[in-house]
Design a protein around this motif. Structure first.
Motif, mmCIF file in Angstrom:
data_model
loop_
_atom_site.group_PDB
_atom_site.id
_atom_site.type_symbol
_atom_site.label_atom_id
_atom_site.label_comp_id
_atom_site.label_asym_id
_atom_site.label_seq_id
_atom_site.Cartn_x
_atom_site.Cartn_y
_atom_site.Cartn_z
ATOM 1 N N LEU A 2 0.807 -1.221 0.000
ATOM 2 C CA LEU A 2 0.000 0.000 0.000
ATOM 3 C C LEU A 2 0.842 1.274 0.000
ATOM 4 O O LEU A 2 0.318 2.357 -0.249
ATOM 5 C CB LEU A 2 -0.939 0.014 1.210
ATOM 6 C CG LEU A 2 -2.037 -1.037 1.251
ATOM 7 C CD1 LEU A 2 -2.891 -0.857 2.500
ATOM 8 C CD2 LEU A 2 -2.912 -0.977 0.004
ATOM 9 N N HIS A 3 2.126 1.160 0.285
ATOM 10 C CA HIS A 3 2.958 2.354 0.444
ATOM 11 C C HIS A 3 2.969 3.258 -0.779
ATOM 12 O O HIS A 3 2.742 4.471 -0.649
ATOM 13 C CB HIS A 3 4.393 1.950 0.816
ATOM 14 C CG HIS A 3 4.505 1.301 2.156
ATOM 15 N ND1 HIS A 3 5.708 0.844 2.669
ATOM 16 C CD2 HIS A 3 3.564 1.019 3.105
ATOM 17 C CE1 HIS A 3 5.497 0.317 3.859
ATOM 18 N NE2 HIS A 3 4.207 0.396 4.143
ATOM 19 N N PRO A 4 3.256 2.751 -1.996
ATOM 20 C CA PRO A 4 3.319 3.652 -3.143
ATOM 21 C C PRO A 4 2.008 4.404 -3.396
ATOM 22 O O PRO A 4 2.027 5.612 -3.672
ATOM 23 C CB PRO A 4 3.662 2.711 -4.310
ATOM 24 C CG PRO A 4 4.361 1.562 -3.674
ATOM 25 C CD PRO A 4 3.652 1.363 -2.369
ATOM 26 N N SER A 5 0.889 3.698 -3.292
ATOM 27 C CA SER A 5 -0.398 4.346 -3.579
ATOM 28 C C SER A 5 -0.734 5.412 -2.548
ATOM 29 O O SER A 5 -1.202 6.512 -2.893
ATOM 30 C CB SER A 5 -1.512 3.298 -3.622
ATOM 31 O OG SER A 5 -1.285 2.375 -4.667
ATOM 32 N N VAL A 6 -0.513 5.105 -1.269
ATOM 33 C CA VAL A 6 -0.810 6.083 -0.222
ATOM 34 C C VAL A 6 0.106 7.290 -0.355
ATOM 35 O O VAL A 6 -0.338 8.444 -0.241
ATOM 36 C CB VAL A 6 -0.686 5.445 1.173
ATOM 37 C CG1 VAL A 6 -0.828 6.498 2.265
ATOM 38 C CG2 VAL A 6 -1.745 4.357 1.356
ATOM 39 N N VAL A 7 1.376 7.060 -0.621
ATOM 40 C CA VAL A 7 2.321 8.157 -0.812
ATOM 41 C C VAL A 7 1.899 9.032 -1.996
ATOM 42 O O VAL A 7 1.929 10.264 -1.920
ATOM 43 C CB VAL A 7 3.743 7.607 -1.006
ATOM 44 C CG1 VAL A 7 4.660 8.659 -1.618
ATOM 45 C CG2 VAL A 7 4.307 7.120 0.327
ATOM 46 N N ALA A 8 1.495 8.410 -3.098
ATOM 47 C CA ALA A 8 1.058 9.170 -4.275
ATOM 48 C C ALA A 8 -0.167 10.022 -3.946
ATOM 49 O O ALA A 8 -0.265 11.182 -4.376
ATOM 50 C CB ALA A 8 0.755 8.222 -5.432
ATOM 51 N N ALA A 9 -1.116 9.466 -3.190
ATOM 52 C CA ALA A 9 -2.329 10.204 -2.841
ATOM 53 C C ALA A 9 -2.016 11.375 -1.927
ATOM 54 O O ALA A 9 -2.542 12.489 -2.114
ATOM 55 C CB ALA A 9 -3.341 9.265 -2.177
ATOM 56 N N VAL A 10 -1.167 11.160 -0.932
ATOM 57 C CA VAL A 10 -0.804 12.238 -0.003
ATOM 58 C C VAL A 10 -0.037 13.338 -0.735
ATOM 59 O O VAL A 10 -0.277 14.535 -0.525
ATOM 60 C CB VAL A 10 0.023 11.687 1.167
ATOM 61 C CG1 VAL A 10 0.540 12.832 2.052
ATOM 62 C CG2 VAL A 10 -0.816 10.739 2.012
ATOM 63 N N ALA A 11 0.873 12.947 -1.614
ATOM 64 C CA ALA A 11 1.639 13.930 -2.380
ATOM 65 C C ALA A 11 0.726 14.765 -3.275
ATOM 66 O O ALA A 11 0.897 15.986 -3.393
ATOM 67 C CB ALA A 11 2.711 13.231 -3.213
ATOM 68 N N PHE A 12 -0.239 14.114 -3.909
ATOM 69 C CA PHE A 12 -1.189 14.840 -4.763
ATOM 70 C C PHE A 12 -2.015 15.827 -3.934
ATOM 71 O O PHE A 12 -2.221 16.981 -4.345
ATOM 72 C CB PHE A 12 -2.117 13.852 -5.469
ATOM 73 C CG PHE A 12 -3.357 14.484 -6.023
ATOM 74 C CD1 PHE A 12 -3.288 15.352 -7.105
ATOM 75 C CD2 PHE A 12 -4.599 14.225 -5.459
ATOM 76 C CE1 PHE A 12 -4.438 15.960 -7.617
ATOM 77 C CE2 PHE A 12 -5.747 14.817 -5.955
ATOM 78 C CZ PHE A 12 -5.661 15.682 -7.029
ATOM 79 N N MET A 13 -2.485 15.406 -2.781
ATOM 80 C CA MET A 13 -3.277 16.292 -1.934
ATOM 81 C C MET A 13 -2.456 17.513 -1.515
ATOM 82 O O MET A 13 -2.945 18.647 -1.540
ATOM 83 C CB MET A 13 -3.784 15.538 -0.707
ATOM 84 C CG MET A 13 -4.681 16.343 0.207
ATOM 85 S SD MET A 13 -5.554 15.294 1.401
ATOM 86 C CE MET A 13 -4.181 14.383 2.131
ATOM 87 N N HIS A 14 -1.210 17.290 -1.135
ATOM 88 C CA HIS A 14 -0.341 18.394 -0.739
ATOM 89 C C HIS A 14 -0.078 19.337 -1.915
ATOM 90 O O HIS A 14 -0.118 20.572 -1.748
ATOM 91 C CB HIS A 14 0.982 17.843 -0.205
ATOM 92 C CG HIS A 14 1.962 18.905 0.169
ATOM 93 N ND1 HIS A 14 1.833 19.684 1.289
ATOM 94 C CD2 HIS A 14 3.098 19.320 -0.447
ATOM 95 C CE1 HIS A 14 2.833 20.530 1.371
ATOM 96 N NE2 HIS A 14 3.622 20.331 0.326
ATOM 97 N N GLU A 15 0.183 18.772 -3.081
ATOM 98 C CA GLU A 15 0.421 19.596 -4.266
ATOM 99 C C GLU A 15 -0.795 20.468 -4.564
ATOM 100 O O GLU A 15 -0.664 21.664 -4.897
ATOM 101 C CB GLU A 15 0.741 18.703 -5.465
ATOM 102 C CG GLU A 15 0.981 19.446 -6.774
ATOM 103 C CD GLU A 15 2.294 20.212 -6.792
ATOM 104 O OE1 GLU A 15 2.424 21.133 -7.622
ATOM 105 O OE2 GLU A 15 3.191 19.898 -5.981
#
Length: 320
Positions: A48-61
């Motif tokens: 789950l790490h890559p997907s969660v990281v991608a989602a959090v990064a998108f939200m921050h961006e």
């Protein structure tokens, strides 16, 4: 081989360029949200790490792009960003204008988790609420903000968790709604000083009035109104605590190996709330944050619990 490489392998992310895109998101999240990043890495299974990281990064961006400047400029930034995200998820980006790494990672996550496109759409559809936010007149307005923006933001990551076979999506979403309401109240209390200086606070104006206060009183940061501020903080903290108590069963709706992550998320909110209550009226001059040692201790304990639960094999179902 590092645990991050193992996580990418488990997700079937083999393209070197795409692995690099995910790596950039990993570095960004580790930089701007180190505690949250550590919780993901310690308390969720590597797949789950890559997907969660991608989602959090998108939200921050997204937040970075729409959180500064005049309202008109923020609205224009959101429109442009919405178009870029929509194109990336629809695989409509032209070859001479490739998507940003954050969008390439997000698009890949959406391909592997098809429900994510709808979660992203919900989040972007609610973003105008954040862009136009200038405080709340009533409690109903606060609740509408939670529904339109805060909950979709949380669901970007929460929907990636895997539900237990006995759970249903609506019950899980309702639990997430209760949790994010508590988190949002705590956020607004912790940010009281900063928000008051900008002339807008997250406590509804009709609630302020019941305590004989207004935003100007909060911006002053001192004076005869401090006892009223103390009572206000106590009352708002009580509402947040009640909501946190109501979602105590939320972790049981996901797979056992992922329960420590939600348990920790809720426990950290209790730590944040404890500091808010301790500061009281001093929130007008200082923000609030959970005790560092208590947070680290919590993460260590929950990491051990997560490792124990991962040793218990069982069926998995994905939420959405």
């Amino acid at each position: 081989m590092s645990r991050w490489s193992t996580a990418l392998d488990q997700c079937g992310i083999s393209d070197p360029a795409l692995r690099s895109d995910y790596g950039l998101q990993r570095s960004a999240v580790r930089r701007f949200a180190p505690a949250e990043y550590l919780a993901v890495r310690l308390l969720l299974p590597p797949r789950l790490h890559p997907s969660v990281v991608a989602a959090v990064a998108f939200m921050h961006e997204t937040d970075e792009r729409i959180d500064s400047g005049e309202t008109s400029a923020r609205q224009a930034a959101l429109r442009s960003w919405d178009e870029q995200v929509t194109a990336a998820l629809g695989q409509q980006v032209r070859a001479e204008q490739p998507a940003l790494p954050v969008l390439r990672a997000l698009a890949d996550t959406a391909r592997r988790h098809p429900f994510m496109a709808a979660r992203v759409r919900d989040f972007l559809d609610g973003a105008p609420t954040e862009v136009a936010w200038s405080g709340f007149d009533t409690e109903d307005a606060f609740q509408a903000y939670v529904d339109s923006y805060s909950l979709p933001a949380l669901m970007l990551t929460a929907s990636l968790l895997e539900l237990s076979p006995s759970a249903d999506k609506l019950t899980f979403r309702d639990g997430c709604r209760t949790l994010i309401e508590a988190m949002q109240r705590i956020d607004f209390l912790a940010d009281l000083s900063e928000d008051a200086a900008e002339g807008r606070v997250g406590v509804p104006r009709d609630t302020l009035a019941r305590f004989g206060l207004d935003t100007t009183d909060l911006a002053r940061g001192s004076g005869d109104h401090l006892p009223a501020v103390e009572r206000l903080v106590t009352a708002q903290a009580r509402l947040a605590a009640s909501a946190l108590d109501s979602c105590r069963d939320l972790p049981h709706l996901v797979e056992p190996e992922q329960q420590p992550f939600l348990e920790t998320l809720i426990a950290v909110q209790h730590l944040r709330l404890r500091d808010v209550e301790r500061r009281g009226a001093a929130l007008l001059t200082h923000g609030a944050r959970p005790d560092v040692l208590a947070t680290v201790g919590l993460l260590v304990r929950q990491h051990r619990a997560a490792r124990r639960r991962r040793r218990r094999p069982g069926p998995r179902r994905q939420s959405g």
